[in-house]
Design a protein around this motif. Structure first.
Motif, mmCIF file in Angstrom:
data_model
loop_
_atom_site.group_PDB
_atom_site.id
_atom_site.type_symbol
_atom_site.label_atom_id
_atom_site.label_comp_id
_atom_site.label_asym_id
_atom_site.label_seq_id
_atom_site.Cartn_x
_atom_site.Cartn_y
_atom_site.Cartn_z
ATOM 1 N N GLY A 1 92.916 -36.789 1.010
ATOM 2 C CA GLY A 1 94.220 -36.801 0.375
ATOM 3 C C GLY A 1 95.238 -36.088 1.251
ATOM 4 O O GLY A 1 96.349 -36.579 1.491
ATOM 5 N N LEU A 2 94.831 -34.952 1.776
ATOM 6 C CA LEU A 2 95.742 -34.144 2.584
ATOM 7 C C LEU A 2 96.116 -34.863 3.871
ATOM 8 O O LEU A 2 97.291 -34.971 4.237
ATOM 9 C CB LEU A 2 95.056 -32.818 2.915
ATOM 10 C CG LEU A 2 96.020 -31.705 3.291
ATOM 11 C CD1 LEU A 2 96.775 -31.257 2.061
ATOM 12 C CD2 LEU A 2 95.260 -30.551 3.906
ATOM 13 N N VAL A 3 95.080 -35.377 4.570
ATOM 14 C CA VAL A 3 95.345 -36.048 5.844
ATOM 15 C C VAL A 3 96.231 -37.263 5.630
ATOM 16 O O VAL A 3 97.218 -37.481 6.348
ATOM 17 C CB VAL A 3 94.018 -36.453 6.522
ATOM 18 C CG1 VAL A 3 94.284 -37.313 7.735
ATOM 19 C CG2 VAL A 3 93.239 -35.219 6.916
ATOM 20 N N GLY A 4 95.908 -38.070 4.619
ATOM 21 C CA GLY A 4 96.683 -39.276 4.359
ATOM 22 C C GLY A 4 98.112 -38.919 3.967
ATOM 23 O O GLY A 4 99.077 -39.542 4.411
ATOM 24 N N TYR A 5 98.213 -37.884 3.200
ATOM 25 C CA TYR A 5 99.520 -37.433 2.732
ATOM 26 C C TYR A 5 100.397 -37.026 3.911
ATOM 27 O O TYR A 5 101.549 -37.429 4.035
ATOM 28 C CB TYR A 5 99.270 -36.260 1.794
ATOM 29 C CG TYR A 5 100.487 -35.559 1.310
ATOM 30 C CD1 TYR A 5 101.242 -36.107 0.286
ATOM 31 C CD2 TYR A 5 100.865 -34.343 1.854
ATOM 32 C CE1 TYR A 5 102.358 -35.457 -0.168
ATOM 33 C CE2 TYR A 5 101.985 -33.684 1.399
ATOM 34 C CZ TYR A 5 102.724 -34.245 0.386
ATOM 35 O OH TYR A 5 103.829 -33.597 -0.064
ATOM 36 N N LEU A 6 99.804 -36.251 4.814
ATOM 37 C CA LEU A 6 100.571 -35.805 5.978
ATOM 38 C C LEU A 6 100.946 -36.984 6.866
ATOM 39 O O LEU A 6 102.052 -37.061 7.394
ATOM 40 C CB LEU A 6 99.765 -34.781 6.778
ATOM 41 C CG LEU A 6 99.562 -33.454 6.071
ATOM 42 C CD1 LEU A 6 98.685 -32.527 6.895
ATOM 43 C CD2 LEU A 6 100.908 -32.802 5.785
ATOM 44 N N ALA A 7 99.986 -37.907 7.010
ATOM 45 C CA ALA A 7 100.226 -39.026 7.916
ATOM 46 C C ALA A 7 101.295 -39.969 7.379
ATOM 47 O O ALA A 7 101.908 -40.710 8.143
ATOM 48 C CB ALA A 7 98.928 -39.782 8.169
#
Ligand SMILES: Nc1ncnc2c1ncn2[C@@H]1O[C@H](COP(=O)(O)OP(=O)(O)O)[C@@H](O)[C@H]1O
Ligand SMILES: [Mg+2]
Lengths: 229, 833
Positions: free
Chosen positions: B811-817
């Motif tokens: 969730g975090l990685v996708g959110y940042l990306a």
């Protein structure tokens, strides 16, 4: 906080509006010193040659972009006083859009596309008014169809339904018939104006079609980023 | 391809790089190359170490290992051929220092040792290493530094071995013919062979390995081997340098293979990311290509521009990958430090070239097909944008990718058949797991009704591209699963194995109790109220024939446990059926032995099944030169993990009469009473006590190190998984930007868009975690119940933390990306498209 008492009734108001962008070749002035007041319920055509800055002006008035100079008041709120989310809220509540290239979400059905603004605003029952409006634009039988499965004219009718479903105070349309053949375009125009009349919406329409411009109460002509009489 | 074209290609590459078009391609390539090459460097160095040291390690040109002294004729023959000979005895024994005691691997050498290589020692722990030309004197013991720490000793202190005292004068840093096997884990003590008599630690029947080293000319060595081989018994092992040192290898070699295959998973994932990146790259160059074609560039010309770009990219990416791999292998060596020999030569150039080649192979396999497609861009596209080249044929895309993978895998397995099997198995597993992921994705659609519009929109994004979502769930799910399993095995598995043992389960084995000490030792245990099992006699013997057939005929090829039967077995006699044993067929003999025929045996039933032995069959055992035949009159099932002395073969006393024997038993001594072991050993210097608690500690630490190394490689897999996620995001970014802008035009707030992204990637991660939990639970269940015979308990915390962690991480990685979807003004985005 109106500055001029006589303009209280103006639902869209631009004062000394300008827009410049930095390009590789230096600064490009797209709009310069635009003053414009549009009263509630009025229908205004913005006309001019291609590249004269019509879409840019429309975008600024609707709060889709930020001006380089000048101020805009939309539905009683100063846009420069709002942040992007504030403008989004304002758009959701007061403004409808129709674009030349329809701009439907390909992953949503016709009904879901029309429901979307209602749902974003948190309405409980979005599907009833959305279905009713699709019925009204003549697509009652196509609710579950996806944009891919609809013709250009039909897609634009979905877009119109989506624009009117929130009963916006102001409707912005950027060359709504530009991608359609003459006959289809004509029917779309009829639809737009009749819905507009039904809901008493303010209509701001970008076009280079003089006949279409003639159906509006007033025309504003742009030339190289300036309003010309 | 002209120089001008190469230069133009380079310039275009730079331009694309600056535009950020190539980042994902490059990143994925680097991950793939780093993962495989790190393993490459690692195995290269290990191999070098083994080759370089094998002669030294062996201590001679030829090593004969035997459980007994060899026939004098053999030695005579070696002397006849002018071969030098040295003898080394190896056996486990407990050594003491004050109150402290430790099971050590004793190595007793004679003056001729070593025939090849040199001993290396230090005069103080971790001191400077020097070459030693003599062997310990009869008053000295040289020890591994571990032993000093374990016993709390210093150089110059005295060590007790059996009935002698020896002064510790050297720290062993390298010893030829280091031996190995079970007792290699025990710290080494090197002594002079002449002290053994005085120490009185060796008894007939003790577990000793007699090692004979030979050295000489190649022809003489060969002649000796040819002469000797036919006479060897299965319990003998003859090693020459070319076979190397098997003990260093086996486990590590297998670990190396697993690491290699794990790194291939990283390559596969990175390959997917590369393919996606290359596709996007090609799509974005359609317009440029169309214009170039309008301007008169032919297909060859077009390729002459793009292929060198790929080549540049491949060389740079692989170069960086190889450099990172070189650093990464240090981490691997560091993680595995205690398991490996101390002096490992530097890596050679070969892994570097192989790394570069792998990089180019991966790039060719995954990126070439989409780029080749640029050849077919029609010029008319300048007028009609919808004109795109024919979509790629499936076989071309997958064929190229599979070929690249097979090539890389072949490197690790070294066998075409194995490669094909592994690839087939992997494909099947992927199919099954893919269906599982698809099922989970389908199930998650049930959420559709219950969530708000922002969430629904986000989840829609996931469901809209099911194939992409499934492959991502798979990629992350498998990685999480592997990691979870490792954590589980390292922690819970061993713990539950230990806690599921009944209280007072023996934690010490004692062997080498002399017959005359038997009663005294049992009395000692009873007197100290130490719970112990029976004392069983041990007789060493080898099973030679089954029903008149040589044993070899009865052993199934590939039966891994068979080696134990080949070697000398521990045989025992008793009249009472041991506890934890149950007769499954035939009859146990009455007290006092069988009434009629005393030459009988009771055999463990699973071994009987493996060797096809039936009730009534006659088995032939050899004891040195003597042979005895016994009839199988009963089969027993044995509970092997009871920690009691357990036996494959139990005889009546009469059947083993006259064979030398020692006694063994097991007992339970709680931790706080370990000090009593010292007194025990003082009283009975010749006995050998194996401390299972300590053994478990060692197993645990080895397991810890190996799993750490595997986790390190899994880290690359995880990185590659993120590369795929990133590539997928990139591929859908235009669409996402567009929709984001539209939604904001329609009044969506950034918070709503953010929660849409969070929902999408959170669900992706959550599903991957769920899949990992399902898989890990299943495998853990199999491990517990089928492999280790443990009562299984549901690993419920895993079902919480795996999906939770997955949702959080992804969730975090996708959110940042996807943050940039929110950054641009809607008008800019709508205008751009
Ligand atoms: N972000 C921008 N960067 C550079 N040039 C822009 C940008 N936005 C608009 N323009 C330029 O400003 C001029 C006016 O654009 P636009 O408002 O789209 O005109 P119209 O809609 O009247 O055809 C065009 O020449 C266009 O290329
Ligand atoms: Mg325009």
């Amino acid at each position: 906080m109106p500055t001029h008492p006589e303009k209280v009734s103006a639902i869209v108001s631009a004062q000394g509006l300008g827009k410049q962008v930095e390009t590789a070749a230096g600064q490009l002035v797209i709009l310069e010193d635009i003053h414009l007041d549009i009263a509630a319920g009025e229908s205004v055509a913005i006309v001019g040659a291609s590249g004269s800055g019509k879409s840019t002006l429309l975008g600024l008035l609707a709060g889709l972009d930020q001006a380089s100079s000048g101020r805009i008041r939309l539905a009683g709120e100063w846009l420069d006083a709002l942040d992007e989310d504030g403008r989004a809220r304002l758009r959701g509540e007061q403004v409808g859009f129709v674009f030349q290239s329809f701009q439907l979400l390909p992953s949503l059905s016709a009904l879901e596309n029309v429901m979307l603004p209602l749902e974003l605003a948190g309405h409980r029952d979005a599907s009833t008014p959305a279905a009713a409006l699709l019925e009204r634009v003549g697509l009652g039988a196509r609710l579950d169809h996806y944009p891919k499965q609809l013709s250009g004219g039909e897609q634009q009718r979905v877009a119109i339904a989506r624009a009117f479903v929130m009963q916006p105070k102001v409707l912005f349309a950027d060359e709504p018939t530009g991608n359609l053949d003459a006959a289809t375009g004509q029917r779309i125009i009829e639809l737009l104006f009749s819905l507009n009349a039904e809901q008493g919406t303010t209509l701001i329409l970008v076009t280079h079609d003089d006949q279409l411009a003639g159906r509006c109460q007033r025309a504003v002509r742009l030339d190289a980023g300036r309003i010309v009489p | 391809m002209s120089l001008a074209e190469l230069r133009l290609a380079w310039r275009m590459l730079l331009r694309d790089w600056r535009a950020g078009e190539l980042r994902i391609l490059m990143l994925a390539l680097i991950i793939a190359v780093t993962a495989t090459t790190a393993i490459g460097f690692f195995s290269d160095r290990l191999q070098r170490a083994m080759v370089e040291q094998s002669a030294e390690l062996l201590g001679g040109d030829l090593l004969l290992q035997s459980p007994r002294e060899i026939l004098p004729e053999w030695q005579a023959r070696a002397a006849e051929l002018n071969l030098a000979e040295a003898q080394v005895l190896e056996f486990p024994s407990v050594v003491l220092h004050g109150e402290a005691l430790q099971l050590a691997g004793v190595k007793a050498v004679d003056a001729r040792y070593p025939l090849r290589g040199q001993l290396r020692v230090a005069l103080s722990p971790y001191g400077e290493e020097i070459r030693e030309t003599r062997i310990p004197s009869v008053e000295e013991a040289w020890v591994e530094v571990r032993l000093l720490t374990l016993l709390g000793m210093e150089i110059g202190d005295w060590l007790e071995l059996g009935e002698t005292r020896l002064q510790v004068t050297r720290v062993l840093t390298f010893e030829p013919s280091a031996g190995g096997g079970f007792f290699a884990m025990a710290p080494r003590v090197m002594v002079n062979q002449q002290v053994l008599a005085a120490a009185n630690v060796l008894q007939p029947g003790s577990r000793i390995s007699h090692n004979y080293l030979f050295a000489g000319e190649d022809r003489a060595l060969q002649a000796f081997q040819d002469w000797l081989r036919p006479q060897l018994e299965p319990s003998h092992r003859l090693l020459d340098i070319r076979e190397g040192q098997p003990t260093v290898g086996a486990a590590l070699e297998r670990a190396e293979q697993y690491l290699g295959l794990a790194s291939l998973v990283a390559v596969l994932l990175a390959g997917v990311a590369i393919a996606m990146g290359a596709r996007r790259y090609a799509d974005r160059h359609f317009d440029t290509t169309a214009v170039m074609r309008c301007l008169g560039a032919g297909q060859r010309r077009i390729m002459a521009l793009y292929l060198p770009q790929l080549l540049w990219l491949g060389l740079i990416g692989s170069g960086i990958g190889v450099a990172l791999a070189w650093l990464a292998q240090f981490v691997l060596f560091w993680l595995l430090g205690d398991l490996l020999p101390t002096n490992i030569p530097a890596a050679g150039w070969l892994p570097l070239w192989i790394g570069m080649a792998s990089g180019l192979t991966v790039l060719a396999g995954f990126a070439l097909p989409p780029v080749l497609r640029l050849r077919q861009v029609p010029a008319l596209r300048v007028l009609r944008r919808e004109l795109s080249p024919m979509p790629l044929r499936g076989w071309l895309v997958y064929g190229a990718a599979l070929l690249a993978l097979a090539l890389l895998m072949w490197r690790y397995t070294g066998s075409a058949l194995l490669t094909a099997t592994v690839m087939g198995g992997a494909a099947l597993a992927l199919l099954i797991l893919g269906s599982l992921a698809a099922g989970l994705l389908q199930l998650s659609r049930l959420m559709h009704r219950g969530v708000g519009v922002a969430w629904r929109y986000g989840l829609n994004n996931l469901w809209r591209r099911p194939l992409l979502s499934i492959s991502q769930i798979l990629a992350f799910g498998l990685t999480f699963m592997a990691m979870a399993l490792i954590v589980l095995v390292r922690g819970d598995l061993i713990d539950s194995w230990q806690t599921q043992l009944p209280p007072e389960t023996p934690n010490h084995f004692v062997v080498n109790i002399l017959p005359e000490q038997r009663d005294a030792f049992a009395a000692l245990l009873d007197q100290r109220a130490i719970a112990h099992s029976e004392l069983y006699p041990l007789v060493r013997g080898r099973l030679a024939e089954v029903a008149g057939e040589p044993l070899g005929n009865r052993i199934q090829p590939g039966d891994e446990g068979a080696g134990a039967v080949y070697r000398e077995m521990n045989l025992t006699w008793t009249d009472t059926l041991p506890a934890h044993n149950r007769i499954t067929a035939g009859q146990w003999w009455p007290t006092g032995g069988p009434t009629d025929d005393v030459m009988v045996v009771s055999m463990e039933d699973r071994l009987a099944e493996r060797l096809g032995v039936r009730l009534g069959d006659v088995l032939t055992f050899s004891f040195g030169a003597e042979q005895r035949q016994v009839r199988v009159t009963s089969l027993r099932s044995v509970q092997w993990d009871s920690f009691q002395p357990n036996f494959f073969m139990i005889f009546p006393e009469q059947a083993l009469a006259g064979q030398p024997s020692t006694y063994m038993t097991s007992f339970y001594l709680p931790l706080e009473r370990k000090g009593e072991l010292t007194t025990m050993l003082r009283q009975f210097p010749s006995i050998t006590i194996v401390d299972l608690d300590r053994l478990m500690e060692q197993v645990r630490s080895i397991l810890g190190q190996v799993t750490l190394a595997v986790e390190f490689v899994l880290l690359f897999v995880l990185l590659a998984g993120f590369a795929v996620l990133y590539a997928a995001l990139q591929a859908s970014l235009d669409e996402r930007l567009h929709e984001g802008a539209l939604l904001r035009t329609l009044g969506a707030s950034r918070r709503q868009l953010r929660s849409a992204h969070l929902a999408e990637f959170g669900l992706l991660g959550g599903l991957a975690g769920l899949m990992a939990a399902i898989g890990a639970e299943l495998i853990a269940w199999l491990l517990y119940t089928r492999v280790f015979d443990l009562a299984y308990h549901w690993q419920w915390p895993m079902w919480l933390w795996l999906p939770g962690l997955g949702a959080l991480l992804i969730g975090l990685v996708g959110y940042l990306a996807t943050a940039q979807v929110l950054r641009h003004s809607p008008l800019a985005v709508l205008r751009r498209l």
